[in-house]
Design a protein around this motif. Structure first.
Motif, mmCIF file in Angstrom:
data_model
loop_
_atom_site.group_PDB
_atom_site.id
_atom_site.type_symbol
_atom_site.label_atom_id
_atom_site.label_comp_id
_atom_site.label_asym_id
_atom_site.label_seq_id
_atom_site.Cartn_x
_atom_site.Cartn_y
_atom_site.Cartn_z
ATOM 1 N N GLN A 1 0.727 -1.330 0.137
ATOM 2 C CA GLN A 1 -0.132 0.079 0.284
ATOM 3 C C GLN A 1 1.261 1.098 -0.023
ATOM 4 N N GLY A 2 0.879 2.026 -1.312
ATOM 5 C CA GLY A 2 1.699 3.081 -1.720
ATOM 6 C C GLY A 2 1.035 4.560 -0.705
ATOM 7 N N LEU A 3 1.410 5.831 -1.028
ATOM 8 C CA LEU A 3 1.451 7.024 0.013
ATOM 9 C C LEU A 3 -0.774 6.611 -0.998
ATOM 10 N N LEU A 4 -0.811 6.690 -2.234
ATOM 11 C CA LEU A 4 -1.718 7.406 -2.904
ATOM 12 C C LEU A 4 -2.406 5.935 -3.368
ATOM 13 N N GLY A 5 -2.023 4.980 -3.192
ATOM 14 C CA GLY A 5 -2.447 3.174 -3.849
ATOM 15 C C GLY A 5 -1.984 2.486 -3.870
ATOM 16 N N THR A 6 -2.345 1.141 -4.007
ATOM 17 C CA THR A 6 -1.781 -0.317 -4.364
ATOM 18 C C THR A 6 -0.608 0.063 -4.965
ATOM 19 N N THR A 7 0.590 -1.295 -4.773
ATOM 20 C CA THR A 7 1.549 -0.868 -5.678
ATOM 21 C C THR A 7 1.862 -2.354 -5.797
ATOM 22 N N GLY A 8 2.954 -2.508 -6.684
ATOM 23 C CA GLY A 8 2.981 -3.815 -6.998
ATOM 24 C C GLY A 8 3.161 -4.469 -8.365
ATOM 25 N N VAL A 9 2.651 -6.088 -8.386
ATOM 26 C CA VAL A 9 1.814 -6.469 -9.362
ATOM 27 C C VAL A 9 0.618 -6.184 -9.899
ATOM 28 N N VAL A 10 0.853 -6.186 -11.044
ATOM 29 C CA VAL A 10 -1.022 -6.550 -11.672
ATOM 30 C C VAL A 10 -1.555 -7.256 -11.882
ATOM 31 N N ASP A 11 -1.026 -8.232 -11.693
ATOM 32 C CA ASP A 11 -2.141 -9.640 -12.337
ATOM 33 C C ASP A 11 -1.882 -10.225 -10.941
ATOM 34 N N ALA A 12 -3.442 -10.726 -10.575
ATOM 35 C CA ALA A 12 -3.150 -11.129 -9.139
ATOM 36 C C ALA A 12 -2.596 -12.048 -8.846
ATOM 37 N N LYS A 13 -2.460 -12.381 -7.365
ATOM 38 C CA LYS A 13 -1.898 -13.495 -7.095
ATOM 39 C C LYS A 13 -2.105 -14.950 -7.354
ATOM 40 N N ASN A 14 -4.173 -14.810 -7.599
ATOM 41 C CA ASN A 14 -5.116 -16.060 -7.861
ATOM 42 C C ASN A 14 -6.025 -15.350 -8.368
ATOM 43 N N SER A 15 -6.237 -16.667 -9.677
ATOM 44 C CA SER A 15 -7.034 -16.058 -10.457
ATOM 45 C C SER A 15 -8.111 -17.306 -10.871
ATOM 46 N N TYR A 16 -8.923 -16.771 -11.510
ATOM 47 C CA TYR A 16 -9.903 -18.129 -11.553
ATOM 48 C C TYR A 16 -10.644 -17.900 -13.051
ATOM 49 N N THR A 17 -10.832 -18.648 -13.677
ATOM 50 C CA THR A 17 -11.628 -17.838 -14.797
ATOM 51 C C THR A 17 -12.945 -19.331 -14.832
ATOM 52 N N GLY A 18 -13.930 -19.724 -15.876
ATOM 53 C CA GLY A 18 -15.100 -21.108 -16.033
ATOM 54 C C GLY A 18 -15.075 -20.391 -17.243
ATOM 55 N N THR A 19 -15.475 -22.003 -17.767
ATOM 56 C CA THR A 19 -16.212 -21.864 -18.476
ATOM 57 C C THR A 19 -17.401 -22.654 -18.587
ATOM 58 N N ILE A 20 -18.135 -22.969 -19.100
ATOM 59 C CA ILE A 20 -19.850 -24.447 -19.653
ATOM 60 C C ILE A 20 -19.946 -23.929 -20.628
ATOM 61 N N ALA A 21 -20.635 -25.102 -21.368
ATOM 62 C CA ALA A 21 -20.682 -25.277 -23.368
ATOM 63 C C ALA A 21 -21.409 -26.440 -23.093
ATOM 64 N N LEU A 22 -22.870 -26.044 -24.126
ATOM 65 C CA LEU A 22 -23.726 -26.945 -24.045
ATOM 66 C C LEU A 22 -24.034 -27.180 -25.803
ATOM 67 N N ARG A 23 -23.719 -28.028 -26.314
ATOM 68 C CA ARG A 23 -23.629 -28.535 -27.598
ATOM 69 C C ARG A 23 -24.875 -29.711 -27.875
ATOM 70 N N SER A 24 -26.097 -29.584 -28.461
ATOM 71 C CA SER A 24 -26.458 -30.483 -29.298
ATOM 72 C C SER A 24 -27.405 -30.091 -30.306
ATOM 73 N N GLN A 25 -27.714 -31.619 -30.868
ATOM 74 C CA GLN A 25 -27.645 -31.472 -32.258
ATOM 75 C C GLN A 25 -29.051 -31.901 -32.564
ATOM 76 N N TYR A 26 -30.061 -31.776 -33.680
ATOM 77 C CA TYR A 26 -31.616 -31.678 -34.582
ATOM 78 C C TYR A 26 -31.036 -31.584 -36.012
ATOM 79 N N MET A 27 -32.167 -32.376 -36.496
ATOM 80 C CA MET A 27 -32.606 -32.284 -37.761
ATOM 81 C C MET A 27 -31.091 -33.635 -37.828
ATOM 82 N N GLN A 28 -31.976 -34.512 -37.991
ATOM 83 C CA GLN A 28 -30.810 -35.450 -38.158
ATOM 84 C C GLN A 28 -29.018 -35.183 -38.129
ATOM 85 N N ASP A 29 -28.919 -34.167 -37.240
ATOM 86 C CA ASP A 29 -27.103 -33.991 -36.854
ATOM 87 C C ASP A 29 -27.364 -32.928 -38.031
#
Length: 658
Positions: free
Chosen positions: A534-562
């Motif tokens: 914590q600097g005098l005017l705000g946070t300093t250091g490494v901009v990337d987070a110490k721990n990062s999380y990203t999630g994905t979910i995909a739904l795939r379906s087929q119709y009309m005889q694929d």
């Protein structure tokens, strides 16, 4: 009408050239085949030709402008295969592209893009009435309208008032520009750091054009047809391979040529799949990796050892990438696809170093005698050679600049678990910035050596009808921006992992007749020895987070005889609180003709959470005090989805097998 007529002539000429080139490749191969002695021909040439058109449209960006057409890409591809005899096989994939967006929408992406800009001068209205005549009291000033400054030689105050003008406006005019980050944030309007960025192709406007390793210095012709360059990128694959029988159930597989080598078992996230760099300029992160990996000249050998005492299959792979170094392609400022808006930061910084320029909101009001705590800052005009990118140090071809990978694959005795152990030494495919003077926003761009150790596995949970995919890797040598260090970077060890789950699931309201394939993934990144204070005017250091999380979910379906395939992908960056929705429908009209339509839509939280130390309060004598802003480092907190929040698109495409 004139614009469309010009484009029609251009695309007709370019399409004729592409057809001719691909036809020469195909017919040349066929001619070569017919010239071979009959005894050596084990199979005829198989050549498939494809044409694709992809058309994309965007809505408003952060300035409120309607972008309109963002892609009109026409692609011809040839895929040629042949058995050469004596067990040798050949494959070549050749691709040529013409993207008409640079002519059809030239006010956004072509020779007429950009214009004059106004840069933030938030201290002007605050101190209006007490300023000398040569300092503007307006909230915004044009290029060359800031306070002229020059180096002082004093470490405590490295820049001070200088004789004006600070830079030659003839070399850096207020034309063909956009303010840094203006297509995704309002930092310039809200008192933050910004500068002008040239956005026209480099044959129209050469300001800030640098070679970052195959991108950053492209002409309009290069941008329209990016494959036709000195690295022969129209060759997507060109290799020969053979399997040698070693006896006792063992084999050795050898492949030599330009190729993609795919490690890993998960989609979307590159934990182990890092051998080939990626061309993000083609369609950011939204194309399949198969289409955006940059093939490299490599040798791969696989020693297939067969079964052992505890494993039913064993394989040892060695990969040597002997090609000249190639980084990721992050696009060029002024083009539709620039993940993290990084290429605009790069080009603007290169222009600042080469030509000088006006920097928004950089001189605090207190520097002009205002009482401590007085808000606002002034735009300044800086000379060339003070701020920006000095050099781009691309690794030259040397034996020790090539990369080497080793992978061991195994399958358990019962066949239930497949796994790999991986090791790779390579050059970072993303640039690192090294300050050339302590705590100064002036950098050399480098690509450090990185070593990776990791593994992967997949197995089935039969009771849950679910397949599990795992990847994990530790790297040494990666570098991150760190405003606590005099060089403004630190070298950190990083751990990354992905877990993926795939399950066919009955969801009657989506498809009463077929199961829906549900795929979910969670990506995790941990930076060791992460530093924030914590600097005098705000946070300093490494901009990337110490721990990062990203999630994905995909739904795939087929119709009309694929013949009709529906997909919905949702991705969420938990740190950036940004989400992307990617619905699409693909219709197989015939066995040769395919249509696809879809969209990508992004949302994010309040952008103030992306603010970080922007080094406006950096000084060699004191380090950084932590003054915050969204530019330039907030892009790393926002991530790819957060910086693309104003790039919502709809698209249609067709693919035809000729």
């Amino acid at each position: 009408m004139m614009r469309y007529r010009v484009w029609n002539i251009a695309v007709a000429r370019r399409s004729m050239a592409l057809r001719a080139a691909l036809s020469i490749v195909a017919t040349g191969m066929l001619g070569y085949a017919s010239a071979e002695p009959v005894a050596d021909v084990t199979s005829p040439w198989q050549v498939d030709l494809y044409y694709e058109n992809a058309t994309h449209f965007r809505g408003e960006d952060a300035t409120g402008d309607n972008v309109g057409l963002s892609k009109f890409r026409n692609t011809l591809k040839a895929d040629a295969r042949k058995s050469l005899g004596d067990g040798w096989n050949f494959r070549g994939i050749f691709r040529g592209t013409f993207d008409g967006v640079y002519r059809l929408n030239d006010t956004k992406y072509g020779n007429k893009a950009g214009g004059p800009i106004q840069l933030g001068n938030s201290g002007g209205p605050v101190l209006a009435g007490s300023l000398p005549p040569f300092i503007s009291s307006n909230a915004f000033v044009p290029m060359s309208g800031g306070i002229p400054v020059a180096p002082t030689g004093n470490p405590a105050a490295p820049l001070g008032p200088g004789p004006g003008p600070a830079f030659n406006a003839a070399n850096n005019p207020n034309a063909g520009l956009r303010a840094l980050g203006d297509r995704w944030n309002k930092g310039n309007q809200q008192g933050g750091f910004a500068f002008g960025v040239p956005v026209r192709p480099c044959d129209t406007d050469a300001r800030g054009c640098r070679d970052f390793g195959g991108y950053g210095d492209q002409t309009r012709s290069n941008l329209e047809s990016p494959e036709f360059n000195d690295r022969l990128d129209f060759i997507r694959e060109l290799y020969a391979d053979k399997t040698f029988d070693m006896g006792d159930g063992k084999q050795f597989f050898l492949r030599v040529g330009k190729q993609q080598v795919v490690w890993g078992r998960t989609d979307l996230f590159r934990v182990l799949d890092v051998i080939n760099p990626v061309d993000y300029s083609r369609n950011s992160i939204y194309d399949e990796f198969e289409d955006i990996r940059i093939p490299m000249w490599m040798v791969q050998g696989n020693y297939r050892m067969g079964a052992g005492t505890s494993l039913s299959e064993r394989n040892l792979q060695v990969v040597w990438n002997f090609d000249k170094f190639r980084p990721h392609n992050f696009g060029q400022c002024g083009t539709p696809n620039s993940p993290l808006d990084a290429s605009c930061f790069f080009r603007g910084m290169a222009n600042l170093w080469d030509n000088g320029g006006t920097v928004a909101n950089i001189l605090p009001a207190t520097a002009l005698g205002a009482p401590p705590g007085t808000p606002g800052a002034f735009a300044v005009d800086v000379p060339s050679g003070v701020l920006g990118f000095r050099n781009v140090n691309l690794p030259q071809w040397k034996l020790n600049n090539t990369q080497l990978g080793i992978k061991f694959d195994g399958v358990s005795r019962d066949g239930g678990i497949a796994f790999s152990l991986n090791a790779l030494t390579y050059r970072s495919q993303a640039p690192s910035l090294h300050a050339i003077r302590p705590y100064t926003v002036a950098f050399d761009v480098v690509y450090p050596r990185v070593n990776l150790f990791g593994g992967s596995a997949d197995f089935s949970l039969e009771s849950l009808n679910t397949t599990v995919r795992l990847e994990g890797a530790v790297t040494n040598g990666e570098e991150f921006i760190n405003t606590n260090k005099p060089g403004l970077f630190s070298r950190n060890q990083v751990f990354r992992s992905v877990i993926g789950l795939d399950r066919p699931t009955s969801i009657p309201f989506l498809n009463p007749q077929r199961t829906v394939t549900v795929s979910a993934q969670l990506f995790y990144q941990h930076i060791f020895d992460h530093e924030r204070t914590q600097g005098l005017l705000g946070t300093t250091g490494v901009v990337d987070a110490k721990n990062s999380y990203t999630g994905t979910i995909a739904l795939r379906s087929q119709y009309m005889q694929d013949t009709l395939n529906a997909t919905l992908i949702v991705a969420h960056d938990f740190n950036a609180r940004a989400t992307a929705f990617l619905p699409s429908i693909e219709w197989l009209a015939t066995d040769r003709l395919r249509f696809k339509a879809g969209a990508n839509i992004k949302t994010s939280s309040d952008q103030k959470r992306y603010d970080f130390d922007d080094c406006r309060s950096c000084a060699p004598a004191t380090g950084s005090l932590g003054l915050q802003g969204i530019e330039p480092l907030g892009r790393f907190k926002a991530g790819i989805m957060g910086t693309a929040v104003k790039e919502d698109e709809v698209f249609v495409s067709l693919t035809y097998k000729l």
